[in-house]
Structure formats: C-alpha cells, structure tokens
Design a protein around this motif. Sequence first.
Motif, short mmCIF file in Angstrom:
data_model
loop_
_atom_site.label_atom_id
_atom_site.label_comp_id
_atom_site.label_asym_id
_atom_site.label_seq_id
_atom_site.Cartn_x
_atom_site.Cartn_y
_atom_site.Cartn_z
N PRO A 89 -46.56 20.79 12.44
CA PRO A 89 -45.75 20.55 11.24
C PRO A 89 -44.73 19.45 11.47
O PRO A 89 -44.32 19.18 12.60
CB PRO A 89 -45.05 21.89 11.02
N ASN A 90 -44.32 18.81 10.39
CA ASN A 90 -43.25 17.80 10.48
C ASN A 90 -42.13 18.02 9.47
O ASN A 90 -41.18 17.26 9.43
CB ASN A 90 -43.81 16.39 10.32
N VAL A 91 -42.26 19.08 8.66
CA VAL A 91 -41.17 19.46 7.76
C VAL A 91 -40.98 20.97 7.85
O VAL A 91 -41.92 21.71 8.15
CB VAL A 91 -41.47 19.08 6.29
N ARG A 99 -38.65 28.13 -1.83
CA ARG A 99 -39.93 28.18 -2.51
C ARG A 99 -41.07 27.83 -1.54
O ARG A 99 -41.05 26.77 -0.92
CB ARG A 99 -39.95 27.22 -3.71
N ARG A 100 -42.06 28.72 -1.45
CA ARG A 100 -43.21 28.44 -0.59
C ARG A 100 -44.18 27.51 -1.31
O ARG A 100 -44.68 27.85 -2.38
CB ARG A 100 -43.92 29.73 -0.19
N PRO A 101 -44.46 26.33 -0.74
CA PRO A 101 -45.38 25.41 -1.39
C PRO A 101 -46.84 25.78 -1.09
O PRO A 101 -47.12 26.62 -0.24
CB PRO A 101 -45.03 24.07 -0.75
N THR A 102 -47.74 25.14 -1.79
CA THR A 102 -49.17 25.33 -1.53
C THR A 102 -49.82 24.10 -0.91
O THR A 102 -50.93 24.19 -0.39
CB THR A 102 -49.91 25.70 -2.83
N GLU A 103 -49.16 22.96 -0.95
CA GLU A 103 -49.66 21.77 -0.29
C GLU A 103 -49.62 21.99 1.22
O GLU A 103 -48.70 22.62 1.75
CB GLU A 103 -48.80 20.56 -0.68
N LEU A 104 -50.61 21.49 1.94
CA LEU A 104 -50.83 21.86 3.34
C LEU A 104 -49.62 21.61 4.23
O LEU A 104 -49.17 22.51 4.95
CB LEU A 104 -52.05 21.13 3.89
N LEU A 105 -49.06 20.40 4.23
CA LEU A 105 -47.95 20.10 5.12
C LEU A 105 -46.72 20.96 4.80
O LEU A 105 -46.02 21.42 5.70
CB LEU A 105 -47.59 18.62 5.05
N GLY A 106 -46.48 21.17 3.51
CA GLY A 106 -45.36 22.01 3.13
C GLY A 106 -45.57 23.46 3.52
O GLY A 106 -44.65 24.13 4.01
N GLU A 107 -46.79 23.95 3.32
CA GLU A 107 -47.09 25.33 3.68
C GLU A 107 -47.03 25.53 5.19
O GLU A 107 -46.53 26.56 5.69
CB GLU A 107 -48.47 25.71 3.14
N LEU A 108 -47.50 24.55 5.94
CA LEU A 108 -47.44 24.62 7.40
C LEU A 108 -45.99 24.72 7.88
O LEU A 108 -45.66 25.52 8.76
CB LEU A 108 -48.11 23.38 8.00
#
Length: 342
Positions: A89-91, A99-108
Amino acid sequence: MLVIHHPDQALHDPDQVFRTGKFIAQPDRAERYRVFLDIVTQLKLEIAVAPLDQADAIAAVHDRDYVEFLKSVHSRWIEHPDYGPVVIPNVHPTHRMYRRPTELLGELGWYSNSTSCPIVTDTWRAVFASAQVAVHGADRLSAGNGPVYAMCRPPGHHAYPDLMTGVCFLNNAAIAARRLMRSFGKVAIIDIDVHHCNGTQFVFWEDPDVFVASIHVDPSLSAPYYAGYADETGAGQGKGANFNQPLPWATGNEPWLKAIEAAVSRIRGFAPGALVVSLGFDAGAEDPVGTFKITGDGFAEAARRIAGLQVPTLLVQEGGYLSPALGGYLQSFLTAFEGRAS
C-alpha cells in the motif's frame, strides 16, 4: 508434545520489505518454517499436518469482508499492468478518515497500516494454512492431546479483526483462543514475543473470559508504538483482564523472567481452563531484531515457569527470525516445557 504444521506455510516468501525509507531484507522468510520443522523432527516429536477445512473458525475473530479482501487482493493487483510484482500500500486512512473505499489502492490502505505486509502470489494460501494450524492445534488440545505446538508462520499477534500489520495477516493466537473457549471456558494468553500483541489485546479488550498478558519492549521505543503500555488494562467487563509489562531496550534474562513470573502469577489467579502461549523468539540475544538479550537458558526457564501453571497449553509460534541461534531457542523452550533433558 504434538506438533501441528502445514507445508503451504512456506509459500509466502517476499524477500524485501519497505521500511525506514528503503527496501530491507524481509525478516519473515519461509526458511523460518523449515528451521522450526527441522528442530521438531530432530526432537522426535509427534508431527501432524493440519487439515484445511475450518475456514469458519477465522470468522470468530476476523471481519468477513477483510478475509475476502485478503483472498482476492493479489489477483486484483496483477490485473493492473503498471503495478509492481508485490502488493504494497501507499496510502492509509487516519483518525480523520472514516469511509472504506472500494478502489484497490484505497481499500488496500484501509486494511493495512504500514508497508510491513507485502503480498505475493501465494500469500493467502500461506496465511490461511497458518491459521488452520492454530485451529487444528486448538481442536487437538480440546480432544485431550497436550501440550500442542502450533508451528504457525506467518505469525499473527499484531493482526486486528480487519487490519494487517507487522508481518501479520490473521491473528492465529486469537483464533485459537476463541476456539478453545468452546471447550475450556476461560482462556489465558501469555505473549513473550519481543513486540506487544496489539492485535490480540484489541480482540479481547472487553472480554472478561480471556486474560491477555504481554511481556515486550517498551512501545515508546519500538513497534507497535501505539499500544502496549502498562496502563492499558482492558475496558467494560474486560477491565483488569489485560496485563502489559513493557521493558527497556537490551533487557536480559533476569528482569524478563521476573516479568514472566508476574504474568504467570496473574494467570494463576485468573484460573483459566486453557492457556495459549504466543511464542516469539525475537527477544533472543542473537535475533536480528536486536532488541532484548535473552539466551537459550532464559527461554528454557521461561518454559518451565509457564509449564508450571499445569493447564492445557497451546503454543502458537509468533516471531523469531533467521540466525544461527533460532533453532536452538526453539529446542531449549520445547525440551524445558516438557521437562525433557536437552
């Protein structure tokens, strides 16, 4: 002593991890699994392979969405041609982000608080096998086999219900403790890894039926930094069922064993039906972590004092990294725990 393992545990083997602004050698290499297996084979202990058929046991501790994410994240990652070969991860969210995102990097980033849990092709298979080793170990202990050594790797005591951290993905000790409660009622956990068991503490923070004791380096000096202080004693009905003993850098045998004896005394007063030992050897004087100065004799004496509780016991492997002394630390502990000559 019965030993439980599974060969899939060696499938997770990233060679580097990003820390302190650079890539460094990953401490949790698959070779640890082979070192441990060699030692228990040399000791002529009974060895069994865990079946991989108790997936629901993981849900007693971990959020199902998080587990599904761990299963799928690598396959989703490799669909992106511009992403590297290792999932990192980088973020990350902070306490101001909810808020939990569904986009991969955000979810990671949502499911990880650091770069310390790189994910490769077969990470999930190894992580799942490690948890199943703990589950099967708990089941065998409940069936009257004991003591049992669950040779877990990757380790687990830093993992939260929905968070990977500190090279931990699923909390093997917590999963095992929940499993043991079905047969034994109250369960105690003593964690002697050099780092605080922040994930385990979180899982049982308000649970009066699980006593968690941890002996570890002062978190103001080292990871996990944000938990593990002496004034953290639990909350709600679990108030008083959490016992942290942070110790200074370069702690040696005598003060470490004194802390273990204090934990043993508190556990004896709690009167658990079963005990889980989160067994880390990274407190060792020759461990590459380089934090405490515990010798093989120190680990042997710790084993004798813990075994003196005389309750059904499951040993769950946590840290302890590659050095010429690693196998000797395990041998010292196991032989002393059983009261055998080393």
